[in-house]
Design an enzyme around this catalytic site. Structure first.
Site, PDB file in Angstrom:
ATOM      1  N   ARG A 137      29.904  78.432  34.120  1.00 59.31           N
ATOM      2  CA  ARG A 137      28.971  77.145  34.547  1.00 59.31           C
ATOM      3  C   ARG A 137      29.488  75.853  34.323  1.00 59.31           C
ATOM      4  NH1 ARG A 137      24.683  76.760  29.287  1.00 59.31           N
ATOM      5  NH2 ARG A 137      26.291  76.696  27.434  1.00 59.31           N
ATOM      6  N   GLU A 180      33.115  76.033  31.847  1.00 58.59           N
ATOM      7  CA  GLU A 180      33.133  76.813  30.657  1.00 58.59           C
ATOM      8  C   GLU A 180      33.394  78.244  31.158  1.00 58.59           C
ATOM      9  OE1 GLU A 180      29.489  78.514  28.173  1.00 58.59           O
ATOM     10  OE2 GLU A 180      29.513  76.333  28.098  1.00 58.59           O
ATOM     11  N   ASP A 236      19.765  80.408  17.394  1.00 54.74           N
ATOM     12  CA  ASP A 236      19.436  79.019  18.146  1.00 54.74           C
ATOM     13  C   ASP A 236      19.408  77.728  16.924  1.00 54.74           C
ATOM     14  OD1 ASP A 236      19.353  79.607  20.831  1.00 54.74           O
ATOM     15  OD2 ASP A 236      17.006  80.266  20.615  1.00 54.74           O
ATOM     16  N   TYR A 252      23.457  85.861  16.556  1.00 55.37           N
ATOM     17  CA  TYR A 252      23.218  84.490  17.351  1.00 55.37           C
ATOM     18  C   TYR A 252      21.938  83.857  17.029  1.00 55.37           C
ATOM     19  CZ  TYR A 252      22.792  81.727  21.190  1.00 55.37           C
ATOM     20  OH  TYR A 252      22.422  80.207  22.011  1.00 55.37           O
ATOM     21  N   ARG A 312       8.447  83.602  36.058  1.00 55.05           N
ATOM     22  CA  ARG A 312       7.244  82.833  36.102  1.00 55.05           C
ATOM     23  C   ARG A 312       6.760  82.933  37.447  1.00 55.05           C
ATOM     24  NH1 ARG A 312       9.607  77.843  33.191  1.00 55.05           N
ATOM     25  NH2 ARG A 312       9.782  78.736  31.287  1.00 55.05           N
ATOM     26  N   ARG A 331      14.008  92.085  28.332  1.00 51.82           N
ATOM     27  CA  ARG A 331      13.011  91.279  29.308  1.00 51.82           C
ATOM     28  C   ARG A 331      13.602  90.117  30.031  1.00 51.82           C
ATOM     29  NH1 ARG A 331      10.697  86.879  27.457  1.00 51.82           N
ATOM     30  NH2 ARG A 331      11.223  86.183  25.415  1.00 51.82           N
TER      31      ARG A 331
END
Length: 370
Positions: free
Chosen positions: A281, A301, A351, A349, A177, A173
């Site tokens: 970035r 980066e 967070d 991974y 917004r 997904r």
């Protein structure tokens, strides 16, 4: 034979620090060792030119867990930083995540209804019933314009392969917004520890023995003899001497410079989404803490292929590596008095908030058995 410590913790990152703090709190003795010359793992920050520099890339704390938020606030006060990255596509600037500001810039639409129609039309034009790769999946979700300008180049640089070769599941997904809201995360709690992550981790492990520049695997038998239990947060395949082969990662390279200007890009994070720009970035560190210093520090980066000896950042959780990890996990489960945790120990991974929650959960489990 009596061992010196109850716990030897291999790795001074978030998982190791939280684990150490919790067992120390209930009177267990522990020693933390780390290969690097600093604590904090990849959340390590260091002060340069009076600016807290995120040495291993941007770390923005966000969580939907009140428990985790209250937990970290014991060790640091957090500021109100909100992650609102900008995408730069060949000099065109777009707000992220995809929201009404993005759609207005992309197509000139001003209402949610117009934006929905535009996306729907683009999806219809290229819809694939069963997407075979990331490109088809992304176009199914958001249409061709957003895919071409904001997803394709960035993703191909990040993964080092064409979107047509990447599996569709990488983006099940995409956050879309239909409000003018540039807050990247939906989590209610978000911010950066004032004074940096290193100070926060330091407070967590206050009063605990720490030994840096120490390679556990180089003298495993000696270190194992020091403690009743081992908490291992290094690469799981390295622990077992790569008996089944090497797990793959993506690596990152950072090029950091101090500039004689007070503001370089006006935002903490700017993603470069075209293929021609070699880096993914630029991070401008002072904006994480709303800094007003006379100079600024930026980090470019670059994403790259990982080879043994490089710093592992992102596990490549494709089917081959997942199968390989499952074999190592079996070995890990059979180890006596060894706890495998964190991003490298569990090959996933994580967070930051999830690492902390996982460490708290594991400590609770361990202590309830003892």
């Amino acid at each position: 034979m009596h061992k010196t410590y109850d716990f030897l913790i291999v790795g001074a990152g978030l998982y190791g620090a939280v684990f150490a703090h919790e067992v120390n709190k209930v009177g267990k003795t522990c020693l933390i060792i780390d290969k690097r010359n600093h604590i904090g793992g990849n959340v390590y920050t260091e002060k340069v030119a009076d600016i807290e520099v995120h040495r291993y890339g941007a770390h923005i704390f966000h969580t939907c867990s009140k428990k985790v938020w209250q937990y970290v606030n014991q060790f640091s006060e957090f500021n109100r930083f909100t992650n609102s990255p900008i995408a730069n596509y060949k000099g065109e600037l777009y707000n992220l995540p995809f929201n009404m500001n993005t759609f207005n810039k992309m197509w000139g639409v001003t209402t949610p209804e117009e934006a929905k129609q535009k996306i729907e039309q683009q999806r219809k034009d290229s819809y694939v019933e069963q997407p075979r790769n990331l490109e088809e999946q992304a176009i199914n979700l958001v249409g061709r314009d957003i895919y071409e300008k904001l997803i394709r180049g960035y993703t191909e640089k990040q993964w080092g392969r064409s979107c047509c070769e990447l599996p569709a599941f990488i983006i099940r997904r995409l956050p879309v917004r239909f409000t003018y809201d540039n807050n990247y995360f939906n989590d209610p709690y978000q911010g950066i520890p004032i004074g940096g992550y290193t100070a926060m981790v330091n407070k967590m492990i206050e009063g605990i023995d720490v030994q840096l520049e120490t390679d556990y695997l180089a003298d495993k038998a000696y270190w194992d003899s020091m403690a009743e239990n081992i908490v291992y947060t290094g690469p799981i395949d390295a622990y077992f001497n790569y008996v089944y082969g090497v797990l793959a990662y993506r690596s990152l390279t950072f090029h950091t410079e101090i500039l004689d200007t007070d503001n370089y890009q006006g935002n903490a994070v700017v993603n470069y989404t075209d293929l021609e720009t070699p880096y993914t970035r630029i991070i401008e560190h002072k904006h994480f803490e709303f800094g007003a210093q006379p100079q600024t520090i930026i980090t470019r980066e670059y994403s790259g292929e990982w080879k043994q000896g490089d710093e592992p950042y992102y596990p490549v959780n494709d089917s081959n590596n997942s199968k390989l990890y499952a074999k190592y996990k079996q070995l890990a489960d059979a180890e006596c008095n060894v706890i495998f945790g964190g991003r490298l120990g569990e090959y996933r991974y994580y967070d930051m908030d999830k690492v902390i929650a996982a460490a708290l959960h594991r400590v609770k489990e361990i202590l309830s058995k003892k």
